[in-house]
Design a protein around this motif. Sequence first.
Motif, PDB file in Angstrom:
ATOM      1  N   ASN A 278      -5.893  -7.177   4.468  1.00 24.79           N
ATOM      2  CA  ASN A 278      -5.766  -7.553   2.969  1.00 24.79           C
ATOM      3  C   ASN A 278      -5.473  -8.831   3.023  1.00 24.79           C
ATOM      4  O   ASN A 278      -5.315  -9.388   1.874  1.00 24.79           O
ATOM      5  N   GLU A 307      -2.080 -14.976  -3.623  1.00 28.04           N
ATOM      6  CA  GLU A 307      -3.035 -14.121  -4.506  1.00 28.04           C
ATOM      7  C   GLU A 307      -3.130 -12.873  -4.303  1.00 28.04           C
ATOM      8  O   GLU A 307      -3.015 -11.786  -4.991  1.00 28.04           O
ATOM      9  N   ASN A 308      -3.606 -12.524  -2.877  1.00 28.74           N
ATOM     10  CA  ASN A 308      -3.781 -11.330  -2.278  1.00 28.74           C
ATOM     11  C   ASN A 308      -2.546 -10.436  -2.439  1.00 28.74           C
ATOM     12  O   ASN A 308      -2.483  -9.206  -2.819  1.00 28.74           O
ATOM     13  N   THR A 309      -1.525 -11.284  -1.915  1.00 25.59           N
ATOM     14  CA  THR A 309      -0.159 -10.403  -2.236  1.00 25.59           C
ATOM     15  C   THR A 309       0.262  -9.936  -3.543  1.00 25.59           C
ATOM     16  O   THR A 309       0.770  -8.754  -3.715  1.00 25.59           O
ATOM     17  N   ASP A 310       0.018 -10.793  -4.431  1.00 26.26           N
ATOM     18  CA  ASP A 310       0.462 -10.329  -5.907  1.00 26.26           C
ATOM     19  C   ASP A 310      -0.603  -9.143  -6.531  1.00 26.26           C
ATOM     20  O   ASP A 310       0.023  -8.304  -7.019  1.00 26.26           O
ATOM     21  N   ARG A 311      -1.902  -9.172  -5.838  1.00 27.66           N
ATOM     22  CA  ARG A 311      -2.845  -8.044  -6.242  1.00 27.66           C
ATOM     23  C   ARG A 311      -2.159  -6.613  -5.711  1.00 27.66           C
ATOM     24  O   ARG A 311      -2.175  -5.790  -6.404  1.00 27.66           O
ATOM     25  N   ILE A 312      -1.655  -6.624  -4.325  1.00 24.29           N
ATOM     26  CA  ILE A 312      -1.326  -5.521  -3.567  1.00 24.29           C
ATOM     27  C   ILE A 312       0.163  -5.138  -4.312  1.00 24.29           C
ATOM     28  O   ILE A 312       0.504  -4.036  -4.532  1.00 24.29           O
ATOM     29  N   GLN A 314       1.069  -5.447  -7.465  1.00 21.07           N
ATOM     30  CA  GLN A 314       0.789  -4.601  -8.575  1.00 21.07           C
ATOM     31  C   GLN A 314       0.578  -3.071  -8.218  1.00 21.07           C
ATOM     32  O   GLN A 314       1.022  -2.283  -9.019  1.00 21.07           O
ATOM     33  N   LYS A 315      -0.353  -2.788  -7.350  1.00 19.84           N
ATOM     34  CA  LYS A 315      -0.626  -1.548  -7.136  1.00 19.84           C
ATOM     35  C   LYS A 315       0.765  -0.938  -6.610  1.00 19.84           C
ATOM     36  O   LYS A 315       0.897   0.415  -6.849  1.00 19.84           O
TER      37      LYS A 315
END
Length: 331
Positions: A278, A307-312, A314-315
């Motif tokens: 990820n 950016e990828n961390t922020d998306r994860i 949220q999940k």
Amino acid sequence: MSSNYILSWHESVKNTAGSKAKDDVTSFLKEDGFKVIDTPCGKIAKLLYVYLVLPFIFMMIRKGNIVIQYPTGTPRILKHITFMVKNISGANLIFVIHDIYSLRRFGDDFHDSENELALLNKADGIVSHNSHMTAWLKNSGITSRITDLEIFDYLTPNSIQPLRDYTGSLCLAGNLKKAYFLDNFNARSPLYIFGPGSNDSYNNNIKYMGVYSPEELPEHLTYNFGLIWEGSNTDTCNGAYGEYTRYNNPHKVSLYLSTGLPVIIWKQAALADFVTKNNVGIAIDSLNNIDDILSNVDDEQYRQMKENTDRIAQKMRSGYYIKKAVHSLID
């Protein structure tokens, strides 16, 4: 009416993340429509509840699924609860694994290990941490259906940390008594540490930042990366805890990612797969070259990781991983 249930067991620990993972699983499944079977607090009250009240509750449940977080209570109590779900209720038993003692201690006691595996085999479905743990369970003779969680979700009211200028700053949160490697940490990069059990004799590059509850801690993690490392060695993760990271999902990784911090993790840890797949951090062989590793990250690479961390994050804050895993077993 929902025919899905989760047994909630109250632990009595404060300012440690001891019960946080279990409490979060309960909250997310409750949000998903599971009914909570809520055990009381206090040793005697719990015992009375398990032996006098639970049998009647289970007797009323004729179908559906009962989720039990593994381990719950003492081995004897868990064995009794498992027996009741399988023999008194008409529901399927789903174990959500938090810890496997046989793995954690590397089977010091073969008899204990056999008992634990026999108990796990009573489940109709198991939520395992990741593919490494699942492979170990299957090799150890577990025939129940198994699905991978991937990573623990993390419930937090704090907002996700914003993108900060990249300076290569690094922090570590957790029980510092067990962070033996800190005695040998000689990097030039400062390491900001949080948690109980700190030591007065750390090197000057280690900055102690205090103890906070799991609820308060995220707002203090204002650094570029969170570190996950176990054992006494800076060259590799070693000892029982170091070995354990080859199979388990340390809850600390979930704390960092849900807060919006990419992570630095040992390359041989099970969760290194998730981190690299990820692109939410860096998997490293050794802490001895951490200065070079941190200085080789450029602003753009870091921005992408963040950016990828922020998306994860949220999940994780919505219980995405536990809901997906449990539904893959019960639907």
